[in-house]
Each structure stands twice: as C-alpha cells, then as structure tokens.
Design a protein around this motif. Structure first.
Motif, PDB file in Angstrom:
ATOM      1  N   ILE A  90       0.768  -1.314  -0.088  1.00 55.19           N
ATOM      2  CA  ILE A  90      -0.026  -0.022  -0.147  1.00 55.19           C
ATOM      3  C   ILE A  90       0.912   1.250  -0.132  1.00 55.19           C
ATOM      4  O   ILE A  90       0.555   2.408  -0.742  1.00 55.19           O
ATOM      5  CB  ILE A  90      -1.049  -0.060   1.283  1.00 55.19           C
ATOM      6  N   LYS A  94       0.618   4.040  -3.056  1.00 59.82           N
ATOM      7  CA  LYS A  94       0.196   5.460  -2.765  1.00 59.82           C
ATOM      8  C   LYS A  94       1.296   6.296  -2.979  1.00 59.82           C
ATOM      9  O   LYS A  94       1.079   7.190  -3.854  1.00 59.82           O
ATOM     10  CB  LYS A  94       0.006   5.835  -1.112  1.00 59.82           C
ATOM     11  N   ALA A 129      -6.577   1.422  -1.892  1.00 58.32           N
ATOM     12  CA  ALA A 129      -5.661   2.293  -1.458  1.00 58.32           C
ATOM     13  C   ALA A 129      -5.542   3.548  -2.380  1.00 58.32           C
ATOM     14  O   ALA A 129      -5.147   4.727  -1.683  1.00 58.32           O
ATOM     15  CB  ALA A 129      -4.453   1.960  -1.179  1.00 58.32           C
TER      16      ALA A 129
END
Ligand SMILES: CC(=O)N[C@H](C=O)[C@@H](O)[C@H](O)[C@H](O)CO
Ligand SMILES: CC(=O)C(=O)O
Length: 303
Positions: A90, A94, A129
């Motif tokens: 994640i 991001k 995410a």
C-alpha cells in the motif's frame, strides 16, 4: 479507448545499479532514454525484472520516482507494487499514485501459502488504497499461486481492475482470462517465448522481461500481428526464442547477461543483485554472439 494506452510492447524495466550495487538515478534515466528512443508503448517498473524482491521499500520508491520524473507524459507507466506485506504494498501504491503512474500491478502474496480469500483481500486492499487502475499479475512459476478464472471474475467486479498480466505458460489461460473479462479487460502476454501465440490467443499486448534487450524485434512482432502477417510473426518468434535460450544459457543470470548487452550498446545499468549472479569471464564471448544474433534478426525483419 481508455485501455488503448496499454496495447503494444511494454518492457519490464531493469534495476539500474551503480558500480557499488546501489540504485543509480543517472543509470535509471539512461535506461529510460534508451527505451523512449526505441518507441515502446510503456514500461512496467519494479517487477521481477526490476529485482523488486531484493530491494528495500525506500529503494523501490526511489526507482518509481526516477522513472516517473523522466518518462511521465512520454509513455504509459505501470508500477509493480507487490511486496511481502500488504502494508508495504500500500505504501508503494500510494507513492506511485502520487507520482502519476497510469496503473498499479501486483503479484499475489508470496512465501506463506494463503487461501484465495486472503489473496483476494490482499489485492483488494491495494486497489482500495488509491484511485489508480489495477492489473493483476499472475505468475505461478515464481509465486506458487495460480489465479483461477473464478477469482479473476470476482476481482473484475471492482471497476478499477482493468486486466491481468499472465505469465503462466499455457496460452489457453490467456484465452480463458480474455473470455472471462471480455473486450473491456486487457490481458497481457507474460512469457516472451510465446508472445506471438499469446497475442493470437487473445492477449491485447505484452509485458516482458527480455523486451528491453531487443525492443526492435518485439515491436516488429507486434506489427506483423497487427498486419495479419502470421508467417513472418512465427519466424520472428522463432529467432527471438533462439536469443532467449542463449540469454538463459550463460553463467550469469539472464538479467546480468541482458544488462551486459545493454552496456555494450552504450547503456550501462550495472549488474544484478545477489543472489542473482553476475556474468563470468566465460560469458564474454557468448554475449558477443548473442548481440550478433539480435542484430541479424533486426536486419532480417525490421526495415
Ligand atoms: C518468469 C518470468 O520472469 N517471466 C517473465 C514475465 O512474464 C517473462 O517476461 C520472462 O522474463 C521471459 O519470458 C524470459 O523467460
Ligand atoms: C518480466 C516481467 O514482466 C516482470 O518484470 O515482472
């Protein structure tokens, strides 16, 4: 239309190291420039060929940044963000989203053999995410996990899932995933040794570990398929396979051999990270011969 940018030849981007074995920004940029000049459709960053499995989170983030800073807006950028933990995956996802990547991709969880529901949850957690589109990476021979058409169908219920990069060997798997997903889903051929067969069975494009060693040949194979020249496509695939077998038959790992080929062509991206093995002195002569094989095939097929 939205998926058009994923069609074509998308080389898997190699890890670019300095002489001490650390990630090199300058060498990463040199490989970016080389692939841009070759007019490939995009790059797949930080996957198997990117040696992601041997790199720290910070190193992987740095590579994603260097490539995006250099190639954003010039070609399609796919970030491979698969990591041992969901948490790290994640974080990478991001980071890639903030950099403006076109899509994310990830292998399934590795090491522990997890049930399908955990694999589903892992991919879903990454997908949720960020707002980015997502490409599943099915590569049973390295992960030990085989994506089924039923799990694929379940994942496709999420509109951010736009396709699968299929590296299993049966080309029938490509046909099944394409049948399951339909026209709105993109299937990438994984094994470079059967790029032509994968395309004929329904793959819309290809992502491959040897494309950057001979981009001209894969671009030409793609052209032959688009033009319906299947005899020519079959012949170029056969010559490509002689080259891949030679790449895999040296003391150094396939990636070390490819990197030395790039080096001899003026693109120094360093060597590989252990436990992958670098080239040995005995590999030098055969590498010269592989370069001749590639150049002869380019002469034969690419005008
Ligand atoms: C197992 C593996 O790494 N497969 C890659 C991705 O699908 C391929 O692109 C190979 O690098 C290529 O087919 C050479 O064997
Ligand atoms: C080989 C490939 O496609 C990868 O680096 O994941």
């Amino acid at each position: 239309m939205k998926l058009e940018k994923f069609h074509g030849i998308i080389p898997a981007f190699y890890a670019c190291y300095d002489d001490q074995g650390d990630i090199s920004e300058a060498r990463t940029q040199a490989l970016c420039d080389y692939l841009y000049e070759k007019k490939v459709q995009g790059v797949y960053v930080g996957g198997s060929s990117g040696e992601c499995i041997y790199q720290s989170l910070d190193e992987r983030k740095a590579v994603l940044s260097y490539v995006a800073n250099h190639l954003k807006g010039k070609m399609t950028l796919i970030a491979h963000v698969g990591a041992p933990s969901t948490r790290d995956s994640i974080e990478l996802a991001k980071h890639a989203a903030a950099l403006g990547y076109d899509a994310l991709s990830a292998i399934p969880p590795i090491y522990f053999k997890l049930p399908d529901r955990s694999v589903f949850k892992y991919w879903t957690d990454i997908i949720e995410a960020t707002p980015l589109d997502f490409i599943i990476y099915n590569i049973p021979q390295t992960t030990g996990y085989t994506l089924t058409t039923s799990l694929f169908e379940k994942l496709l219920a999420n509109k951010k899932v736009i396709g699968v990069k299929n590296s299993s060997m049966p080309t029938m798997d490509i046909e099944r995933f394409k049948k399951t997903g339909g026209d709105d889903v993109i299937v990438f051929n994984g094994p470079d040794e059967q790029y032509v067969a994968g395309r004929i069975m329904g793959a819309d494009g290809g992502i491959g570990g040897t494309y950057a060693a001979m981009p001209e040949l894969f671009l030409q194979a793609n052209q032959f398929i688009l033009q319906g020249k299947f005899e020519e496509a079959k012949h170029i695939q056969s010559d490509i396979n002689d080259i891949i077998i030679a790449l895999c038959s040296q003391n150094g790992s396939m990636y070390a051999v490819i990197k030395e080929i790039l080096n001899r062509r003026g693109v120094n991206v360093g060597s590989v990270r252990a436990p992958l093995e670098g080239i040995s002195s005995e590999d030098s002569g055969p590498i010269d011969e592989i370069i001749v094989m590639i150049d002869q095939a380019i002469q034969r097929y690419c005008q």
